[in-house]
Enzyme design. Structure first.
Site, PDB file in Angstrom:
ATOM      1  N   LYS A   1      10.627 -17.502 -27.119  1.00  0.00           N
ATOM      2  CA  LYS A   1       9.744 -16.509 -26.521  1.00  0.00           C
ATOM      3  C   LYS A   1       8.676 -17.218 -25.703  1.00  0.00           C
ATOM      4  CE  LYS A   1       6.396 -14.340 -28.847  1.00  0.00           C
ATOM      5  NZ  LYS A   1       5.169 -14.418 -27.988  1.00  0.00           N
TER       6      LYS A   1
ATOM      7  N   ASP B   1       7.780 -12.487 -22.765  1.00  0.00           N
ATOM      8  CA  ASP B   1       6.923 -11.531 -23.477  1.00  0.00           C
ATOM      9  C   ASP B   1       5.597 -11.346 -22.737  1.00  0.00           C
ATOM     10  OD1 ASP B   1       5.724  -9.978 -25.490  1.00  0.00           O
ATOM     11  OD2 ASP B   1       5.103 -11.748 -26.636  1.00  0.00           O
TER      12      ASP B   1
ATOM     13  N   LYS C   1       4.510  -8.095 -21.786  1.00  0.00           N
ATOM     14  CA  LYS C   1       3.962  -6.790 -22.201  1.00  0.00           C
ATOM     15  C   LYS C   1       3.339  -6.031 -21.029  1.00  0.00           C
ATOM     16  CE  LYS C   1       2.750  -8.379 -26.894  1.00  0.00           C
ATOM     17  NZ  LYS C   1       2.923  -9.853 -26.729  1.00  0.00           N
TER      18      LYS C   1
ATOM     19  N   ASP D   1       0.963  -0.930 -16.749  1.00  0.00           N
ATOM     20  CA  ASP D   1       0.240  -0.622 -15.517  1.00  0.00           C
ATOM     21  C   ASP D   1       0.819   0.667 -14.951  1.00  0.00           C
ATOM     22  OD1 ASP D   1      -1.302  -0.921 -13.060  1.00  0.00           O
ATOM     23  OD2 ASP D   1      -1.372  -3.066 -13.508  1.00  0.00           O
TER      24      ASP D   1
ATOM     25  N   ARG E   1       4.371 -19.912 -35.677  1.00  0.00           N
ATOM     26  CA  ARG E   1       3.668 -21.008 -36.333  1.00  0.00           C
ATOM     27  C   ARG E   1       4.422 -21.616 -37.505  1.00  0.00           C
ATOM     28  NH1 ARG E   1      -2.029 -17.856 -35.467  1.00  0.00           N
ATOM     29  NH2 ARG E   1      -0.578 -16.117 -35.406  1.00  0.00           N
TER      30      ARG E   1
ATOM     31  N   THR F   1       1.654  -6.054 -34.240  1.00  0.00           N
ATOM     32  CA  THR F   1       1.652  -6.296 -35.695  1.00  0.00           C
ATOM     33  C   THR F   1       0.302  -6.796 -36.184  1.00  0.00           C
ATOM     34  OG1 THR F   1       2.706  -8.435 -35.233  1.00  0.00           O
ATOM     35  CG2 THR F   1       4.129  -6.636 -35.984  1.00  0.00           C
TER      36      THR F   1
END
Length: 239
Positions: free
Chosen positions: A32, A59, A61, A64, A214, A122
Site C-alpha cells: 500500500k 491509498d 482516499k 472532492d 507497523r 479505523t
C-alpha cells in the site's frame, strides 16, 4: 503465492522503502502506497514498485467534487496499480465519477484498477462518530449504509474494519471486496487505531484483504514477521 495481505509502506522516502524491501529479495508483495509516501516521491515510487513486480494499492482516499475526482482517477488509471480508493462520504455521484475516470484512463486491453470506498476510518471510535462528526447512527449502521452506496455506485468494495465485514457480506454479497486495516498481532500496540483485530480474527470474520503496517515494517526482522503473519492467518498459532 498471492497472500491476502497488503503491507502498508508508511515510510517518508523511497530510500526507506527500498531498504525495507531488501528483506524480501525473492518475494512479490502486495503493498500500500499512502499519502505520506506518494506526496514525497510521486509517480516514481509507483513505477519502481511495479518494476520490482509488486502489486499496489494506491491509498489516496480521493474526496472532492465529482468532476475533479473523475479527472484525477483518469490520470491514476495510467499507473497500472491494482486498487485505488475514494471516501464514500463524497456521495454516489462522486463514486460514479471515479469509476468513469478510471475506465476512461485505463489503457486498452488492460484491467482497470479495483475502486473501493472508505466507509469510516479505523481510527474513528463510536464516541468520535457522534460527538465530532455529528452522525447520530451507530458505527455499524453508518458503515453499512456507506458500503451499500458504494455498491450501488458500481464500486468493487470498501475499506472497513474487519468487525464490520460480516454485515457487509450479508448486505452486499460475497464478491464485494472488504479491505480491512487496523490489523495487529495480539502483542502489538494499537497506536492510533481503535477498531483493531488480529490476522486470525480478520480471516474468521471474512476479510478479502488485510492491511498491515507497523507489525511488519517496524519489526526487527520483517521477513520473519511476515511469516508469522502467514501462520496467524491460518490459525497455526491459535490452536
Amino acid at each position: 503465492m498471492n497472500d491476502p495481505f497488503i503491507v502498508a509502506l508508511d515510510f517518508p522516502t523511497g530510500e526507506d522503502v527500498k531498504a525495507f524491501l531488501r528483506s524480501f529479495p525473492h518475494e512479490s508483495l502486495f503493498v500500500k502506497v499512502g499519502m505520506e509516501l506518494y506526496y514525497q516521491e510521486g509517480p516514481e515510487i509507483i513505477h519502481y514498485l511495479k518494476g520490482q513486480g509488486h502489486r499496489i494499492f494506491l491509498d489516496l482516499k480521493l474526496h472532492d467534487i465529482p468532476n475533479t475526482v473523475k479527472r484525477a482517477m483518469k490520470g491514476l488509471a495510467r499507473f497500472g496499480v491494482d486498487i485505488v480508493n475514494v471516501h464514500a462520504a463524497g456521495g454516489t455521484r462522486m463514486m460514479e465519477a471515479a469509476l468513469e475516470g478510471l475506465e476512461a484512463g485505463t489503457p486498452s486491453g488492460a484491467r482497470r484498477p479495483y475502486c473501493i470506498a472508505v466507509t469510516q476510518l479505523t481510527s474513528t471510535s463510536e464516541q468520535m462518530l457522534h460527538r465530532e462528526l455529528w452522525i447520530d447512527r451507530t458505527m455499524e449502521e453508518t458503515v453499512l449504509h456507506y458500503a451499500t452506496l458504494a455498491k450501488q455506485s458500481g464500486l468493487d468494495g470498501v475499506v472497513c474494519s474487519a468487525k464490520e465485514v460480516p454485515l457487509i457480506r450479508k448486505q452486499c454479497g460475497e464478491a464485494f471486496l472488504t479491505v480491512t486495516p487496523g490489523v495487529r498481532f495480539a502483542d502489538d500496540e494499537k497506536n492510533d487505531q481503535v477498531r483493531v483485530v488480529t490476522p486470525y480474527e480478520a480471516r474468521k470474520l471474512g476479510a478479502s484483504f488485510i492491511v498491515i503496517g507497523r507489525s511488519i515494517t517496524r519489526a526487527e526482522n520483517p521477513a520473519a514477521a511476515y511469516e508469522r503473519l502467514r501462520r496467524e492467518w491460518k490459525g497455526e498459532e491459535n490452536e
